[in-house]
Each structure stands twice: as structure tokens, then as C-alpha cells.
Write an enzyme that holds these catalytic residues in place. Structure first.
Site, PDB file in Angstrom:
ATOM      1  N   LYS A 153     -53.238   6.729  50.375  1.00 29.46           N
ATOM      2  CA  LYS A 153     -52.650   7.077  51.672  1.00 29.46           C
ATOM      3  C   LYS A 153     -53.609   7.974  52.448  1.00 29.46           C
ATOM      4  O   LYS A 153     -53.853   7.782  53.624  1.00 29.46           O
ATOM      5  CB  LYS A 153     -51.311   7.815  51.531  1.00 29.46           C
ATOM      6  CG  LYS A 153     -50.159   7.124  50.865  1.00 29.46           C
ATOM      7  CD  LYS A 153     -49.724   5.845  51.486  1.00 29.46           C
ATOM      8  CE  LYS A 153     -50.441   4.690  50.892  1.00 29.46           C
ATOM      9  NZ  LYS A 153     -50.001   3.360  51.168  1.00 29.46           N
ATOM     10  N   HIS A 206     -64.072  14.091  31.966  1.00 32.24           N
ATOM     11  CA  HIS A 206     -65.035  13.129  31.422  1.00 32.24           C
ATOM     12  C   HIS A 206     -66.081  12.739  32.461  1.00 32.24           C
ATOM     13  O   HIS A 206     -66.549  11.603  32.473  1.00 32.24           O
ATOM     14  CB  HIS A 206     -64.295  11.900  30.894  1.00 32.24           C
ATOM     15  CG  HIS A 206     -63.383  12.214  29.756  1.00 32.24           C
ATOM     16  ND1 HIS A 206     -63.845  12.485  28.480  1.00 32.24           N
ATOM     17  CD2 HIS A 206     -62.029  12.367  29.706  1.00 32.24           C
ATOM     18  CE1 HIS A 206     -62.827  12.759  27.692  1.00 32.24           C
ATOM     19  NE2 HIS A 206     -61.713  12.710  28.406  1.00 32.24           N
ATOM     20  N   GLY A 245     -57.307 -17.111  59.229  1.00 35.16           N
ATOM     21  CA  GLY A 245     -57.806 -17.716  57.993  1.00 35.16           C
ATOM     22  C   GLY A 245     -59.325 -17.850  58.066  1.00 35.16           C
ATOM     23  O   GLY A 245     -59.958 -17.206  58.912  1.00 35.16           O
ATOM     24  N   TRP A 298     -58.338  -9.499  63.413  1.00 35.08           N
ATOM     25  CA  TRP A 298     -58.997  -8.646  62.426  1.00 35.08           C
ATOM     26  C   TRP A 298     -60.230  -9.436  62.012  1.00 35.08           C
ATOM     27  O   TRP A 298     -60.124 -10.446  61.316  1.00 35.08           O
ATOM     28  CB  TRP A 298     -58.079  -8.394  61.241  1.00 35.08           C
ATOM     29  CG  TRP A 298     -58.610  -7.428  60.235  1.00 35.08           C
ATOM     30  CD1 TRP A 298     -58.548  -6.065  60.291  1.00 35.08           C
ATOM     31  CD2 TRP A 298     -59.274  -7.742  59.002  1.00 35.08           C
ATOM     32  NE1 TRP A 298     -59.135  -5.521  59.172  1.00 35.08           N
ATOM     33  CE2 TRP A 298     -59.588  -6.513  58.364  1.00 35.08           C
ATOM     34  CE3 TRP A 298     -59.645  -8.922  58.367  1.00 35.08           C
ATOM     35  CZ2 TRP A 298     -60.242  -6.448  57.136  1.00 35.08           C
ATOM     36  CZ3 TRP A 298     -60.302  -8.858  57.145  1.00 35.08           C
ATOM     37  CH2 TRP A 298     -60.594  -7.629  56.543  1.00 35.08           C
ATOM     38  N   ARG A 347     -51.314  -6.849  61.733  1.00 33.28           N
ATOM     39  CA  ARG A 347     -52.153  -7.855  61.084  1.00 33.28           C
ATOM     40  C   ARG A 347     -53.604  -7.783  61.556  1.00 33.28           C
ATOM     41  O   ARG A 347     -54.459  -8.527  61.068  1.00 33.28           O
ATOM     42  CB  ARG A 347     -51.597  -9.252  61.365  1.00 33.28           C
ATOM     43  CG  ARG A 347     -50.167  -9.441  60.912  1.00 33.28           C
ATOM     44  CD  ARG A 347     -49.704 -10.847  61.183  1.00 33.28           C
ATOM     45  NE  ARG A 347     -50.452 -11.796  60.402  1.00 33.28           N
ATOM     46  CZ  ARG A 347     -50.138 -12.176  59.169  1.00 33.28           C
ATOM     47  NH1 ARG A 347     -49.072 -11.693  58.597  1.00 33.28           N
ATOM     48  NH2 ARG A 347     -50.882 -13.033  58.516  1.00 33.28           N
TER      49      ARG A 347
HETATM   50  C1  F6R Z   1     -51.899   0.277  51.577  1.00 33.27           C
HETATM   51  C2  F6R Z   1     -51.601  -1.106  51.859  1.00 33.27           C
HETATM   52  C3  F6R Z   1     -52.323  -2.168  51.101  1.00 33.27           C
HETATM   53  C4  F6R Z   1     -51.299  -3.181  50.595  1.00 33.27           C
HETATM   54  C5  F6R Z   1     -51.991  -4.362  49.900  1.00 33.27           C
HETATM   55  C6  F6R Z   1     -50.970  -5.338  49.324  1.00 33.27           C
HETATM   56  O1  F6R Z   1     -51.150   1.157  52.348  1.00 33.27           O
HETATM   57  O2  F6R Z   1     -50.779  -1.395  52.686  1.00 33.27           O
HETATM   58  O3  F6R Z   1     -53.074  -1.647  50.059  1.00 33.27           O
HETATM   59  O4  F6R Z   1     -50.450  -2.530  49.703  1.00 33.27           O
HETATM   60  O5  F6R Z   1     -52.793  -5.034  50.811  1.00 33.27           O
HETATM   61  O6  F6R Z   1     -50.129  -5.833  50.317  1.00 33.27           O
HETATM   62  P1  F6R Z   1     -48.754  -6.512  49.987  1.00 33.27           P
HETATM   63  O7  F6R Z   1     -47.877  -5.497  49.390  1.00 33.27           O
HETATM   64  O8  F6R Z   1     -48.261  -7.000  51.309  1.00 33.27           O
HETATM   65  O9  F6R Z   1     -49.036  -7.641  49.048  1.00 33.27           O
END
Ligand code: F6R
Length: 603
Positions: free
Chosen positions: A480, A499, A101, A74, A27
Site C-alpha cells: 500500500k 539475515h 489487450g 494504460w 483500468r
Molecule cells: C494492489 C493491487 C494489485 C492487485 C493485483 C490482483 O493494491 O490492487 O496488486 O491486487 O493486481 O488483482 P485482482 O485482485 O483483481 O486479481
């Protein structure tokens, strides 16, 4: 998006706080810290860096006390610095706070508090809360009352945990649009951003809702409404997740482990009850208008679903990236919105779901994390049961979602009388065989991908190109690559290239082509056409190739021969491996790529 933990138990809680915090590192991991309550008051230890580094540098394990809170950050408001790391003290050090938050009125509150003589040590939005608590508390007012008064002055989103020297036997926590759960164990209770925090210690969880706060003691907890102070009855739910899912199991990184877990994850996606998939298919058939939403990887999964629903079932269900859904979707009571999310907490997707519900639309969700907001808010939920996905980069969760969407498209085709026409039973057979195919394929590809990654790792720009249903897979492979290698990669439909983007092709820019099986002749020919355009500009061509023909490409990774409906899933695995091995070759921090966090719970 920041992870929060709080533990109240019997012995020293610091070592456990550190363990739980490391479970939430996906996180955020730019800084971290903890606060414990002991006979001399509250002790805070914190610093910049990931949990493991800070834990050894600051001896986090050695902080004393049987009550504590911890945080892995974060950064949103305020740069990455020791001062901005959580927990945050009040001036008199009698309150310590961790928060996930954004407190949107923090400027106003800060100005008011500074006027009253409060001195701030950080530039975060969070710190206003510890000073507000100090301001609200006085003899005769309980810490709980001060907590609630302070909460009511906040605007924005928060999951907050707090300890106070004025009430050392309790943890106070609250939730408003940022996730928070309680873990109920024997002789200890735990507060966590999600169930991963405490899964190794207890499977008993209490899922807090927005607008609720909890007072947690060693053997008890009480939940109330922030606005009214009224008590809320909460169920203790059992979280059925595999604990081993949280360990690396001999792999060098979680990303590798989770890629290799995909055969098992597909098996579990195939075990999701037929009844649930049929119910979702019915909702879709009945709705005059349908939308699929997700963001990042799950947007590409939704796009994949759009292609499948159109081609297998003749259903037009456009996919929207949920970060922009609010500007485009305008749901109404005729709409069925299907949200796709690993965490079930992503702010953009949750907002899209809530917006749809507020407009009277029906809603459904495909979600991995049990007990997450989306599992509680969508009208119909498909639980993909992929187990904890720890690496910030999503791999196995997306694979399970794609398998579930394939099953959904097949059920839809049956409902619309097209089951025989698409030979649905054959696709189901292939899906059933897929775990075995993947097991062999992973072993087979590993060395070859490693060699390719070493050879090409210094190329700064990459393309992933495909046509038709391979297009969203190409997007996902490129994502990825970007996330984990920090190289520039673009996913694109191969037909789009001519294009404009073709001007970027040169001998230093490899293009990975996702080749369809030859029996998809039209798609195959079109893809080959695009490939020739790249070759004519001296662009190196690498093919993920499920066909027997050889020698048409500069490099190729041959993939097992499967039916066109499951072939894109094999390409996805090849793309995941390519990104992973390139990142390893470049010595990147695979499980903690710079600037990222897994569960993006802010707007
Ligand atoms: C990419 C990645 C992010 C999540 C995105 C949605 O590897 O992990 O792009 O896919 O933040 O997250 P979820 O699926 O938890 O809603």
C-alpha cells in the site's frame, strides 16, 4: 489495463461515453479519447491525461453522434502520446477502433499493411486492426464480414470495439482473453470492459466469452463465434451491485472511502452463505493437494489464508503468486486450486486457474466483480459482494477476502473435528463484532495517523515488520505504502530481518512493527526481540499496538483489544490508513498513482 466503452442510443452519446469512461479509469489513465459517428463521418477527439482533464481540454462532451466508442489507456505497446491514444482510424477514416489487450503478431501485420500502402499514425499494436478492416472491406462485403475476417487474422489478446461509417447504426465488438460485457438498457445498448462502465445506467448485462463477437444496435444485439460465425444464445443477467458504490460519498478520494467502507464490507462477507463456505471447505478436505493463488495484494491475501488454514485447521495449502504459478505449480487431477481475485480478470491468476483446469484439477475462486471470467470458469465460486472497488489500490476487497478465508479456516477446522479445540464460535463472534469495532477504530485513528504521516512523510525508506500471520499483513501494508506514496517500503517477517536486511536500518529508516496481542506470548516475545535489534541500530520504531503497555516504542498507534485471530485485520486497516495519509501529506494523486492500473489483464 485500458478501459473500453461503446454506446449506441438515441441522442448525443458523447456525454454518456465520458461518464462511463470515467467509471473505468482505474483500468488506466495515461491518455483517453472517443470516436462518434455523425452525418459527416467519424469524429475522433483524444489526448494524453486522465478523463477529466482530456474531457475539458478536448471538449469530449461536445462530439456529435448517437453512436460512439471510447477508451482510457494504460500503455503497453507505444509510449504515452496523443498519437498512441485510442481510438485509431483507418487511412480512409471509415473505421475507428478501441482495444484492450496485446496483438502479438502486430509487427507482421503492420509490415504487410505498409507494403499495401497503409500509413500508420501511431506506434501501437492496435492500429493494425483499423487498417486490416479497411483492407478487408469492399462493396458487397458487409462490415460484419470484414470485422470477422480481420479478427481471424489477429493473434494475442483483445477486447475490441469498432464503429464504421459504412454501417453507422451498429457497434461491433469482440473478446479474446480480455474482458468485455454488454449493458442492455432501454433505448440504448452499451459495451464495456466490465460492468462498472454502465452500472449507473443499467443492471442488465450480457457476459461475452472468449472467442465471441457481438453486433450491437440500439435495441438489439447478436452474439456469434469468431471462428465459425455460428450464433450463440446469451442470457441477460442481473448485476446485483449497489450503484452508490461507485460514488465518492463525501470522501476526498476513493481510497479513503473504500477504507471507511470496510465495516459494511465485512458485514457482507459475513452474509455469504454458510453453505457456500462449507462446500469450499469440503473441496479442500477432499483434495490430496491444494494451492492458493493470487497476485499483488491477492497473493498476500492467499498467504494470509495459508497461515490461517495451517494454524486453525491443520491444512497445508501453500500460496503461490500467480505470475509465477505456471513455473511452480504443476497441478494434476489431485489438486484443488483456490484463486483469489478482486476483478476476476487478472491475467496471471486467470491463467493459473485455466492451467489447473486443463490439468484436470478442481478449482474454486473468491471473487468480487460479478460476471467476471473467474466467476464463470471456476468450479465453485464464492462471491464476496464487496461492491465496486474503484481506487486502483485494493483495500476493502482484500479485507473481505481475509474475512472469508477466516470463515473458511473455521469450517475446515469443524470438518476436521477441531472446532471445539480452536473455540471456533468465539472467533465467529469476534468477526460478527468486527464492523462495530472498525467503525470506532477508524474515527479514533484518523487524526493520529494523519499526525504521524506528517511527521514521517519525508523518510525515503520504510519497513513493515511482523511475525507469523502478521507477516503477510506486513507485506500488504508495505505494498500500500509503495503504490500510493512512491516511497520505498519493504514488508518482511521480523525474523528474516537479521539475515541480511538489518544492514539497511539507520536513524532515517522507520520500521513499523505489527505487534501481536500479548496473549500470543511466543509471537509477542519474538516480535519484541526483532524490535530490539532495530532499536540497537538506532532505527526509529513505530508500533501498531493492540496492548495496554505504553512507552516501549518511539511512536505508537494503539489498536482495540481483540482476539489474536482477528487482530491482524486491525493492523491491516492501520497500514492502509498510514499509506493513505502519507500519500495525502505528500500530495500524491491518490486514486491514480503513476504507472498503475487496477485490472491487470495482460501477461
Ligand atoms: C494492489 C493491487 C494489485 C492487485 C493485483 C490482483 O493494491 O490492487 O496488486 O491486487 O493486481 O488483482 P485482482 O485482485 O483483481 O486479481
Amino acid at each position: 489495463m485500458c478501459g473500453i466503452v461503446g454506446i449506441i442510443g438515441e441522442g448525443e452519446v458523447a456525454p454518456l461515453l465520458v461518464k462511463c469512461l470515467s467509471r473505468l479509469e482505474y483500468r488506466g489513465y495515461d491518455s483517453c479519447g472517443l470516436a462518434t459517428l455523425n452525418s459527416v463521418g467519424i469524429e475522433i477527439r483524444k489526448d494524453i491525461g486522465p478523463v477529466e482533464v482530456v474531457a475539458s481540454r478536448q471538449n469530449l462532451d461536445l462530439a456529435h453522434g448517437s453512436t460512439g466508442i471510447a477508451h482510457t489507456r494504460w500503455a503497453t505497446h507505444g509510449g504515452v502520446s496523443r498519437e498512441n491514444a485510442h481510438p485509431h482510424f483507418s487511412c480512409d477514416r471509415s473505421f475507428a477502433v478501441v482495444h484492450n489487450g496485446i496483438i502479438s503478431n502486430h509487427h507482421i501485420l503492420r509490415a504487410q499493411l505498409e507494403e499495401l500502402g497503409h500509413h500508420f499514425s501511431s506506434t501501437t499494436d492496435t492500429e493494425v486492426f483499423s487498417h486490416l478492416l479497411e483492407e478487408e472491406w469492399r462493396p458487397g462485403i458487409s462490415v460484419e464480414e470484414s470485422f470477422v475476417h480481420a479478427l481471424r487474422r489477429l493473434e494475442g489478446t483483445f477486447a475490441i470495439a469498432m464503429i464504421s461509417a459504412h454501417d453507422p447504426k451498429r457497434i461491433f465488438c469482440a473478446r479474446e482473453k480480455s474482458p468485455l460485457t454488454l449493458g442492455i438498457a432501454a433505448g440504448a445498448n452499451i459495451v464495456g470492459s466490465d460492468v462498472n462502465a454502465f452500472l449507473s445506467y443499467t443492471r442488465q448485462a450480457v457476459l461475452l466469452d472468449d472467442g465471441e463477437y457481438a453486433v450491437v444496435s440500439k435495441n438489439d444485439f447478436r452474439v456469434k463465434e469468431i471462428a465459425t460465425g455460428k450464433s450463440r444464445e446469451k442470457q441477460i443477467v442481473q448485476i446485483e451491485w449497489n450503484i452508490e458504490g461507485s460514488e465518492k460519498a463525501g470522501h476526498a478520494h476513493y481510497m479513503e472511502k473504500e477504507i471507511w467502507e470496510q465495516p459494511e464490507v465485512i458485514r457482507r462477507a459475513m452474509e455469504v452463505s454458510q453453505q457456500e463456505i462449507v462446500s469450499l471447505a469440503r473441496l479442500i478436505v477432499e483434495a490430496p493437494r491444494k494451492l492458493l493463488i493470487g497476485v499483488g495484494t491477492t497473493y498476500y491475501v492467499a498467504l494470509f489464508g495459508q497461515y490461517l488454514l495451517a494454524s486453525l485447521a491443520g491444512e497445508f495449502a501453500p500460496a503461490l503468486s500467480s505470475d509465477e504459478a505456471a513455473n511452480l505449480a504443476l497441478p494434476d487431477p489431485d489438486t484443488l486450486l483456490l484463486a483469489i481475485s478482486q476483478s476476476g480478470e487478472t491475467f496471471d491468476t486467470l491463467q493459473g486457474l485455466r492451467m489447473a483446469k486443463a490439468a484436470g484439477a478442481r478449482s474454486a475462486a473468491i471473487v468480487n466483480v460479478p460476471g467476471s471470467s473467474m466467476t464463470r470458469e471456476a468450479d465453485l465460486v464464492i462471491r464476496q459482494n464487496s461492491g465496486p472497488e474503484i481506487c486502483v489500490i485494493s483495500t476493502k476487497a482484500a479485507m473481505a477476502q481475509m474475512v472469508l478465508l477466516t470463515r473458511l479456516a473455521i469450517e475446515l477446522a469443524y470438518l476436521k473435528g477441531r472446532g471445539r479445540e480452536i473455540q471456533a464460535f468465539k472467533i465467529i463472534d469476534e468477526l460478527d463484532r468486527l464492523p462495530e469495532i472498525f467503525e470506532t477504530m477508524l474515527k479514533d485513528l484518523q487524526q493520529r495517523v494523519r499526525r504521524l504521516a506528517l511527521q514521517y512523510k519525508d523518510k525515503r525508506n520504510w519497513f513493515f515488520l511482523g511475525r507469523g500471520i502478521y507477516t503477510p499483513v506486513a507485506y500488504e501494508c508495505a505494498l500500500k505504502m509503495k503504490e500510493v506514496t512512491y516511497l520505498h517500503a519493504e514488508g518482511m517477517s521480523a525474523g528474516f530481518l537479521k539475515h541480511g536486511t538489518l544492514s539497511l536500518i539507520d536513524p532515517e529508516t522507520p520500521s513499523i512493527f505489527l505487534m501481536p496481542p500479548m496473549e500470543e506470548k511466543a509471537l509477542y516475545d519474538l516480535t519484541m526481540g526483532s524490535l530490539e535489534e532495530v532499536r540497537a541500530r538506532s532505527g526509529p520504531v513505530i508500533a501498531f499496538n493492540p496492548n495496554e503497555e505504553r512507552g516501549k516504542f518511539d511512536e505508537e498507534l494503539s489498536l482495540p483489544k481483540v482476539s489474536p485471530w482477528v487482530a491482524p485485520l486491525l493492523h491491516l486497516v492501520a497500514g492502509q490508513l498510514m499509506a493513505y495519509e502519507t500519500a495525502v501529506a505528500l500530495e500524491r494523486d491518490v486514486d491514480r498513482p503513476r504507472s498503475l492500473a487496477k485490472s491487470v489483464t495482460v501477461a
